[in-house]
Design an enzyme around this catalytic site. Structure first.
Site, PDB file in Angstrom:
ATOM      1  N   CYS A   1      13.788   0.741 -12.184  1.00 24.17           N
ATOM      2  CA  CYS A   1      12.770  -0.394 -11.752  1.00 24.17           C
ATOM      3  C   CYS A   1      12.862  -1.047 -10.545  1.00 24.17           C
ATOM      4  O   CYS A   1      13.793  -1.663 -10.149  1.00 24.17           O
ATOM      5  CB  CYS A   1      12.817  -1.482 -13.140  1.00 24.17           C
ATOM      6  SG  CYS A   1      12.133  -3.052 -12.688  1.00 24.17           S
TER       7      CYS A   1
ATOM      8  N   CYS B   1      13.381  -4.745 -10.178  1.00 22.51           N
ATOM      9  CA  CYS B   1      14.553  -5.168 -10.684  1.00 22.51           C
ATOM     10  C   CYS B   1      15.548  -4.954  -9.494  1.00 22.51           C
ATOM     11  O   CYS B   1      16.540  -5.900  -9.438  1.00 22.51           O
ATOM     12  CB  CYS B   1      14.994  -4.386 -11.921  1.00 22.51           C
ATOM     13  SG  CYS B   1      13.934  -4.544 -13.250  1.00 22.51           S
TER      14      CYS B   1
END
Lengths: 294, 103
Positions: free
Chosen positions: B29, B32
């Site tokens: 991600c 993230c």
């Protein structure tokens, strides 16, 4: 396909970079689609020597100018990027690869939000902007992917591997045909129409289209436009700023040698004049960088 | 370093820190990965005032389901073992500090 310089983006910054890199005798490829440039639909009235002119015309002339110096336009978006053994390798929409010695990031800043009722309130409660990040949370659930481009097609295809039902909502056919067919073959259900609202009580329950059609879903993945500048930058090893911009030095260099950035992606002001000025510098810097590798 | 949580130490971390801030993430991600350094800084800033930890939602799907996590990055905020806030999406440290009541 190989080139000294790949320019990603064909707005004012990308075109000027292509012109100056080509003039320096670098072989130049240009990725992206003119219609996604912020300048495309705008009337430009504050650019030196141009009292008032549609951006679309300026971009068309700029492209012809770049082509006259030898730049080649791919008319395709970049889907992935990586740095490999001193070269940069890009996966394109049609599945082909492009490799280059230097890169000019002239992607602009992507518009991510749909701007419809329910979108903001239900973000994180079923509304997502990253299929790759969040696909795992939708195993066996029903989702809609919203977006016209190849990114949306790829996301719809990905979601078919996780979700029990994947709906693909689009209002234009802007995706690569091959990618679009793969999504549909994988079972994504196509819907033609613009989304009007995302509804649900504390969580996503349905997506409503402008024609009144309702799609019952647990998740809505909003995937507008091409791969974002921030994602591409990260693929290349650059950590973008919190607002998705990329830091560029006076010579438009970024933290990764061989990657240069210009235009809106480097931050405000979002002006054609600034984009063109930086494009000139980035194009020359990239051509010089590529030549030094020879 | 920010503590990495899993199924076996999650509850005790929440119980042991009167203010527990948990960054839920996964390796593939992009947002993230950008949140990572911000969380490291936050942990440094809040040393002695809050427990800051990370949870890999891919390896700990049970916890993700338990707290209805649908999107990452998501930050779970616990006060005295009670979930009081869920912050979704990449955001600057200043926003996090404000949301946590530190300014």
């Amino acid at each position: 396909m190989e080139a000294d310089v790949l320019v990603i983006g064909c707005g004012p910054a990308g075109l000027q970079a292509a012109i100056h890199a080509s003039r320096k005798k670098a072989s130049v490829l240009v990725a992206g689609k003119a219609a996604s440039s912020g300048a495309y639909g705008a009337r430009i009235e504050n650019y030196l020597g141009v009292p008032s002119r549609p951006g679309e015309e300026i971009l068309a002339d700029g492209r012809a100018q770049a082509e006259s110096f030898g730049a080649r336009f791919l008319d395709m978006n970049v889907m992935s990027a990586s740095a490999l053994d001193g070269r940069f390798v890009f996966g394109m929409e049609d599945g082909s690869e492009v490799s280059a010695k230097a890169v000019v990031l002239a992607t602009g800043i992507a518009r991510r939000l749909l701007g419809i009722p329910g979108e903001k309130a239900l973000t994180g409660k079923g509304v997502s902007y990253c299929a790759v990040c969040d696909c795992n949370f939708y195993k066996g659930r029903r989702v809609a992917v919203v977006g016209n481009d190849s990114e949306a097609a790829a996301s719809a295809r990905l979601m078919t591997s996780y979700a029990s039902e994947t709906h693909w909502v689009r209002w234009e056919d802007a995706a690569d045909e091959g990618l679009a067919s793969k999504a549909l073959e994988a079972g994504a259900v196509p819907h033609a129409g613009r989304p009007k609202a995302i509804e649900g009580d504390g969580k996503v329950e349905r997506l409503v289209l402008e024609d009144g059609a309702e799609i019952q879903v647990d998740g809505v993945f909003i995937e507008l436009g091409a791969r974002s500048s921030a994602d591409l930058a990260m693929d290349l090893g650059i950590m973008p700023e919190i607002d998705d911009t990329v830091k560029a030095g006076q010579d438009c260099s970024t933290e990764v040698p061989g990657v240069f950035a210009c235009g809106d992606v480097t931050g405000r002001p979002w002006q054609v004049a600034k984009a063109v000025g930086q494009g000139c510098v980035a194009g020359m810097s990239a051509a010089d960088f590529a030549r030094r590798l020879e | 370093m920010v503590t990495e949580l899993n199924e076996s130490n999650f509850d005790s971390f929440v119980d042991e820190n009167s203010l527990a801030i948990i960054d839920c993430w996964a390796p593939w991600c992009g947002p993230c990965r950008r949140m990572g350094p911000i969380i490291e800084e936050l942990a440094e800033d809040l040393k002695g005032r809050a427990g800051v930890a990370k949870l890999n939602t891919d390896e700990n799907q049970g916890i993700a389901v338990r707290f209805n996590i649908n999107a990452i990055p998501t930050i779970l905020v616990f006060r005295d073992s009670v979930l009081v806030d869920t912050l979704v999406g990449l955001r600057p440290k200043e926003d996090l500090l404000a949301a946590l009541g530190f300014r």
